[in-house]
Design a protein around this motif. Structure first.
Motif, PDB file in Angstrom:
ATOM      1  N   ALA A 249      36.177  85.985  33.429  1.00 41.65           N
ATOM      2  CA  ALA A 249      37.093  85.504  32.394  1.00 41.65           C
ATOM      3  C   ALA A 249      38.497  86.057  32.595  1.00 41.65           C
ATOM      4  N   GLN A 250      38.618  87.322  32.992  1.00 45.74           N
ATOM      5  CA  GLN A 250      39.936  87.924  33.214  1.00 45.74           C
ATOM      6  C   GLN A 250      40.684  87.228  34.346  1.00 45.74           C
ATOM      7  N   ARG A 251      39.957  86.802  35.358  1.00 51.04           N
ATOM      8  CA  ARG A 251      40.598  86.130  36.495  1.00 51.04           C
ATOM      9  C   ARG A 251      41.223  84.805  36.098  1.00 51.04           C
ATOM     10  N   ILE A 252      40.692  84.145  35.066  1.00 51.91           N
ATOM     11  CA  ILE A 252      41.257  82.858  34.629  1.00 51.91           C
ATOM     12  C   ILE A 252      42.726  83.010  34.265  1.00 51.91           C
ATOM     13  N   VAL A 253      43.082  84.166  33.713  1.00 54.52           N
ATOM     14  CA  VAL A 253      44.435  84.400  33.218  1.00 54.52           C
ATOM     15  C   VAL A 253      45.469  84.350  34.347  1.00 54.52           C
ATOM     16  N   ILE A 254      45.092  84.759  35.556  1.00 57.00           N
ATOM     17  CA  ILE A 254      46.071  84.830  36.659  1.00 57.00           C
ATOM     18  C   ILE A 254      45.842  83.741  37.716  1.00 57.00           C
ATOM     19  N   GLN A 255      45.105  82.708  37.394  1.00 55.54           N
ATOM     20  CA  GLN A 255      44.849  81.646  38.376  1.00 55.54           C
ATOM     21  C   GLN A 255      45.899  80.533  38.336  1.00 55.54           C
ATOM     22  N   GLY A 256      46.848  80.647  37.456  1.00 54.10           N
ATOM     23  CA  GLY A 256      48.019  79.754  37.469  1.00 54.10           C
ATOM     24  C   GLY A 256      47.745  78.328  37.072  1.00 54.10           C
ATOM     25  N   HIS A 257      46.781  78.074  36.185  1.00 51.85           N
ATOM     26  CA  HIS A 257      46.497  76.704  35.758  1.00 51.85           C
ATOM     27  C   HIS A 257      47.674  76.136  34.959  1.00 51.85           C
ATOM     28  N   SER A 258      48.079  74.927  35.321  1.00 56.05           N
ATOM     29  CA  SER A 258      49.170  74.268  34.601  1.00 56.05           C
ATOM     30  C   SER A 258      48.673  73.523  33.376  1.00 56.05           C
ATOM     31  N   SER A 259      47.413  73.155  33.383  1.00 57.23           N
ATOM     32  CA  SER A 259      46.805  72.448  32.257  1.00 57.23           C
ATOM     33  C   SER A 259      45.788  73.376  31.600  1.00 57.23           C
ATOM     34  N   LEU A 260      45.989  73.650  30.314  1.00 55.81           N
ATOM     35  CA  LEU A 260      45.119  74.550  29.580  1.00 55.81           C
ATOM     36  C   LEU A 260      44.146  73.746  28.734  1.00 55.81           C
ATOM     37  N   ARG A 261      42.864  74.152  28.785  1.00 55.74           N
ATOM     38  CA  ARG A 261      41.821  73.473  28.014  1.00 55.74           C
ATOM     39  C   ARG A 261      41.134  74.455  27.080  1.00 55.74           C
ATOM     40  N   PRO A 262      40.822  74.018  25.865  1.00 46.06           N
ATOM     41  CA  PRO A 262      40.221  74.918  24.873  1.00 46.06           C
ATOM     42  C   PRO A 262      38.958  75.594  25.413  1.00 46.06           C
ATOM     43  N   GLY A 263      38.887  76.918  25.197  1.00 41.52           N
ATOM     44  CA  GLY A 263      37.706  77.681  25.608  1.00 41.52           C
ATOM     45  C   GLY A 263      37.801  78.310  26.976  1.00 41.52           C
ATOM     46  N   GLU A 264      38.689  77.819  27.856  1.00 42.94           N
ATOM     47  CA  GLU A 264      38.825  78.380  29.201  1.00 42.94           C
ATOM     48  C   GLU A 264      39.874  79.489  29.171  1.00 42.94           C
ATOM     49  N   CYS A 265      39.463  80.665  28.679  1.00 40.84           N
ATOM     50  CA  CYS A 265      40.395  81.758  28.468  1.00 40.84           C
ATOM     51  C   CYS A 265      39.667  83.102  28.611  1.00 40.84           C
ATOM     52  N   TRP A 266      40.459  84.167  28.534  1.00 39.40           N
ATOM     53  CA  TRP A 266      39.887  85.517  28.455  1.00 39.40           C
ATOM     54  C   TRP A 266      40.042  85.997  27.022  1.00 39.40           C
ATOM     55  N   SER A 267      38.951  86.353  26.405  1.00 42.66           N
ATOM     56  CA  SER A 267      38.986  86.840  25.015  1.00 42.66           C
ATOM     57  C   SER A 267      38.487  88.284  24.975  1.00 42.66           C
ATOM     58  N   PHE A 268      39.096  89.079  24.133  1.00 40.04           N
ATOM     59  CA  PHE A 268      38.675  90.468  23.949  1.00 40.04           C
ATOM     60  C   PHE A 268      38.490  90.724  22.446  1.00 40.04           C
ATOM     61  N   SER A 269      37.729  91.721  22.134  1.00 43.90           N
ATOM     62  CA  SER A 269      37.386  92.012  20.735  1.00 43.90           C
ATOM     63  C   SER A 269      38.614  92.475  19.955  1.00 43.90           C
ATOM     64  N   GLY A 270      38.692  92.003  18.707  1.00 46.76           N
ATOM     65  CA  GLY A 270      39.770  92.422  17.825  1.00 46.76           C
ATOM     66  C   GLY A 270      41.089  91.748  18.183  1.00 46.76           C
ATOM     67  N   GLU A 271      42.154  92.338  17.631  1.00 45.71           N
ATOM     68  CA  GLU A 271      43.483  91.754  17.843  1.00 45.71           C
ATOM     69  C   GLU A 271      44.331  92.587  18.798  1.00 45.71           C
ATOM     70  N   LYS A 272      43.795  93.673  19.284  1.00 49.42           N
ATOM     71  CA  LYS A 272      44.564  94.532  20.172  1.00 49.42           C
ATOM     72  C   LYS A 272      43.779  94.789  21.455  1.00 49.42           C
ATOM     73  N   GLY A 273      44.410  94.550  22.588  1.00 48.80           N
ATOM     74  CA  GLY A 273      43.780  94.755  23.887  1.00 48.80           C
ATOM     75  C   GLY A 273      44.830  94.759  24.980  1.00 48.80           C
ATOM     76  N   HIS A 274      44.409  94.943  26.227  1.00 51.75           N
ATOM     77  CA  HIS A 274      45.372  95.013  27.335  1.00 51.75           C
ATOM     78  C   HIS A 274      44.728  94.506  28.633  1.00 51.75           C
ATOM     79  N   LEU A 275      45.601  94.094  29.542  1.00 51.79           N
ATOM     80  CA  LEU A 275      45.185  93.577  30.856  1.00 51.79           C
ATOM     81  C   LEU A 275      46.117  94.175  31.900  1.00 51.79           C
ATOM     82  N   VAL A 276      45.553  94.788  32.951  1.00 51.67           N
ATOM     83  CA  VAL A 276      46.344  95.378  34.027  1.00 51.67           C
ATOM     84  C   VAL A 276      46.172  94.528  35.283  1.00 51.67           C
TER      85      VAL A 276
END
Length: 308
Positions: A177-204
């Motif tokens: 799921a984390q890799r989806i964020v940096i794959q450069g998709h130009s078209s975004l579709r509902p559900g194809e994302c990286w989700s983390f618990s709560g409202e606060k998180g980070h990605l390195v």
């Protein structure tokens, strides 16, 4: 026995000697020299005409020579006419061939022009249908060499009641799921994302090149794309940190706000772009637009200048 006679024409031409002896003799048969195409003369000889008068022979010869000249002239005219027709035909054929080549060239030129116009239209449609940010260098692009540092990033969100197998393979699903964020998709579709618990998180992210970061882009589906008409799980406030090594806390580069009513891809200029050259970047989500269970990130991009 050969019979000899004097011919007036031959005598005038000097074919007899002074003492009367003849220098030329011939039998009284039809001379071959007078066999021409005049049928009446042959007919006369076939009916037994064996003696001719000299004037008649001269006149006949003149007529034959005139006929030969006329026939030769006719043949020359006929040959000249044939050559003229042949030359004219060749010229016409060459002209028609040139017209054909010109028509083919014009048709090919028109087809090439139409293809160029179609390609131009396709390019314009692609430019209008794809985000402008697609034409800017992205140093957080997986296909270019960027990587997500899973062990330094927040874990993937797992709903309550997930099976034991989901928990066992959570690390694998989280990395995917984390890799989806940096794959450069130009078209975004509902559900194809990286989700983390709560409202606060980070990605390195390990960048493809050491860069001086000047801009970042954050992507999320729009309200119109959401099945429920709202995007409460979208990031709201987020901060960017530049890192030279994996162990350091990072250099603060600025905090921005993602607009839930804006376009899917939103690009932000960093308040402090001239803070150095960084090999890693940290995306810190501070809060979202109201979802207390999880936050979704669809796309993240880093822009800047490559270090020389």
């Amino acid at each position: 026995m050969a019979m000899f006679r004097r011919s007036v024409r031959l005598q005038e031409a000097g074919y007899y000697m002074e003492e009367g002896r003849k220098t030329i003799s011939y039998k009284e048969v039809l001379p071959r020299i007078f066999r021409r195409r005049n049928g009446h003369r042959h007919g006369r000889h076939r009916h037994g005409q064996h003696h001719m008068d000299a004037p008649d022979n001269q006149e006949s010869n003149d007529r034959d020579e005139s006929t030969d000249r006329d026939e030769s002239t006719d043949r020359d005219k006929s040959n000249q006419t044939k050559r003229t027709w042949t030359t004219g035909t060749v010229i016409i054929m060459h002209f028609l061939w040139l017209l054909f080549l010109a028509a083919v060239f014009v048709m090919q030129h028109m087809q090439i022009t139409e293809l160029k116009q179609e390609v131009q239209l396709l390019k314009q449609r692609m430019d209008t249908s794809s985000p402008v940010i697609d034409r800017v260098s992205n140093f957080a692009l997986e296909s270019q060499g960027a990587r997500v540092l899973c062990h330094l990033s927040s874990d993937m969100y797992w709903p309550k009641g997930s099976g034991i197998w989901d928990e066992i393979f959570s690390w694998w699903w989280s990395l995917k799921a984390q890799r989806i964020v940096i794959q450069g998709h130009s078209s975004l579709r509902p559900g194809e994302c990286w989700s983390f618990s709560g409202e606060k998180g980070h990605l390195v992210v390990s960048l493809s090149h050491p860069v001086s970061i000047t801009q970042v882009t954050l992507g999320h589906i729009t309200r119109s794309q959401s099945p429920c008409g709202q995007i409460a799980s979208a990031p709201r406030e987020f901060s960017i940190y530049g890192m030279r090594t994996q162990d350091e806390i990072g250099t603060y580069l600025g905090t921005m706000v993602y607009d839930q009513d804006g376009p899917a891809f939103q690009t932000f200029n960093l308040p402090n772009p001239d803070r150095g050259i960084f090999r890693y970047v940290k995306l810190q989500i501070e809060n979202n637009w109201g979802n207390m269970d999880y936050t979704c990130v669809y796309n993240f991009r880093v822009h800047g200048e490559v270090s020389e």
